[in-house]
Design a protein around this motif. Sequence first.
Motif, mmCIF file in Angstrom:
data_model
loop_
_atom_site.group_PDB
_atom_site.id
_atom_site.type_symbol
_atom_site.label_atom_id
_atom_site.label_comp_id
_atom_site.label_asym_id
_atom_site.label_seq_id
_atom_site.Cartn_x
_atom_site.Cartn_y
_atom_site.Cartn_z
ATOM 1 N N LYS A 118 74.328 12.537 63.948
ATOM 2 C CA LYS A 118 73.382 13.659 63.795
ATOM 3 C C LYS A 118 71.988 13.254 64.287
ATOM 4 C CE LYS A 118 76.262 16.618 61.957
ATOM 5 N NZ LYS A 118 77.481 15.891 62.309
ATOM 6 N N SER A 119 72.008 12.443 65.343
ATOM 7 C CA SER A 119 70.776 11.938 65.937
ATOM 8 C C SER A 119 71.069 11.530 67.375
ATOM 9 C CB SER A 119 70.262 10.730 65.150
ATOM 10 O OG SER A 119 69.263 10.047 65.876
ATOM 11 N N THR A 120 70.045 11.625 68.233
ATOM 12 C CA THR A 120 70.225 11.211 69.630
ATOM 13 C C THR A 120 69.585 9.854 69.894
ATOM 14 O OG1 THR A 120 68.282 12.552 70.203
ATOM 15 C CG2 THR A 120 70.445 13.540 70.558
ATOM 16 N N GLY A 121 69.148 9.181 68.837
ATOM 17 C CA GLY A 121 68.640 7.818 68.963
ATOM 18 C C GLY A 121 67.551 7.684 70.003
ATOM 19 N N GLU A 122 67.757 6.751 70.954
ATOM 20 C CA GLU A 122 66.744 6.464 71.971
ATOM 21 C C GLU A 122 66.953 7.250 73.263
ATOM 22 O OE1 GLU A 122 64.206 4.791 71.137
ATOM 23 O OE2 GLU A 122 65.019 4.149 69.208
ATOM 24 N N LEU A 123 67.763 8.308 73.229
ATOM 25 C CA LEU A 123 67.958 9.131 74.429
ATOM 26 C C LEU A 123 66.642 9.799 74.825
ATOM 27 C CD1 LEU A 123 71.376 11.030 74.124
ATOM 28 C CD2 LEU A 123 70.720 9.357 75.837
ATOM 29 N N SER A 124 66.368 9.810 76.122
ATOM 30 C CA SER A 124 65.137 10.414 76.624
ATOM 31 C C SER A 124 65.360 11.887 76.952
ATOM 32 C CB SER A 124 64.661 9.672 77.877
ATOM 33 O OG SER A 124 63.667 10.411 78.558
ATOM 34 N N PHE A 125 64.554 12.764 76.350
ATOM 35 C CA PHE A 125 64.642 14.196 76.629
ATOM 36 C C PHE A 125 64.355 14.474 78.095
ATOM 37 C CE2 PHE A 125 62.358 18.181 77.332
ATOM 38 C CZ PHE A 125 63.282 19.104 76.881
ATOM 39 N N LEU A 126 63.342 13.823 78.643
ATOM 40 C CA LEU A 126 62.937 14.094 80.027
ATOM 41 C C LEU A 126 64.032 13.727 81.011
ATOM 42 C CD1 LEU A 126 60.697 15.108 81.845
ATOM 43 C CD2 LEU A 126 59.718 12.797 81.868
ATOM 44 N N THR A 127 64.682 12.581 80.800
ATOM 45 C CA THR A 127 65.779 12.170 81.690
ATOM 46 C C THR A 127 66.936 13.162 81.627
ATOM 47 O OG1 THR A 127 65.239 9.812 81.607
ATOM 48 C CG2 THR A 127 67.523 10.381 82.080
ATOM 49 N N CYS A 128 67.323 13.565 80.420
ATOM 50 C CA CYS A 128 68.432 14.513 80.260
ATOM 51 C C CYS A 128 68.080 15.881 80.859
ATOM 52 C CB CYS A 128 68.796 14.668 78.783
ATOM 53 S SG CYS A 128 69.508 13.172 78.062
ATOM 54 N N PHE A 129 66.831 16.297 80.691
ATOM 55 C CA PHE A 129 66.388 17.583 81.243
ATOM 56 C C PHE A 129 66.428 17.562 82.767
ATOM 57 C CE2 PHE A 129 62.919 20.398 82.731
ATOM 58 C CZ PHE A 129 63.409 21.604 82.250
#
Length: 256
Positions: free
Chosen positions: A171-182
């Motif tokens: 229930k968490s995305t940890g250290e995933l980068s929003f900008l990279t995924c976007f």
Amino acid sequence: MELEILGINFGCVIGALRAWEFPEKDCLLPLVAKILGYCIVAASTTVKVPQILKILKNSSVRGLSVVAFELEAVGYTIALAYCIHKGLSFSAYGELLFLLIQAIILVAIIYYYSQPLGGTAWIKPLLYCAVAPTILAGQIDPVLFEALYASQHAIFFFARVPQIWENYKNKSTGELSFLTCFMNFCGSIVRVFTSIQENAPLSVIMGSVIGIGTNGTILSQILMYQKPDAKKEKKSRKEAPFRFLSSVPAESEGGI
């Protein structure tokens, strides 16, 4: 009139504008596709940099699936080799080169922060280093090459599944980068359009469609799972002064 720069033919557009006419669709769409293709290639040089910087800043790979990033590097290798040997325009696949370089860097960083690694963990990178040059050089049977490229769709799909499951489980995305995924999500959408205009094989277009679905899922998880944390942090900041006041000893409230 012929005016070609980087494989982009501006001739028909300039000719139409000189005649005070709006360029026809058959003239304009290929031009837009080429320009967008090179824009994707340019953006891809930094698309994974936010993810790399976030890991380095926090010195943590919490919530990141190692398998997901390993499979991603394998998928980029196969896709890049296939596009090169199919003779596609660089604007139609150029981002794969830069994404592969950044994916390899990411895997190395994840290995570093996942220490200690067992002895068997190094078998996978050694195997990749042994096989990847052969695939990139196209020195394999053409039938096997086609089968390998067909499998890369499954590779990319299953590269995202472990990360999607990890996000759901924690229930968490940890250290995933929003900008990279976007950027990955937007790039996949634009690449569908450019691939169609570049007359790329259907298998190439399907790869971008799968990318829209998987990247969109991860992006929605980032938005879904990070909102509560942001609200909690904001609330804790508001309550901090009150907690401080309540913690002052009663004796200090007396006179001087």
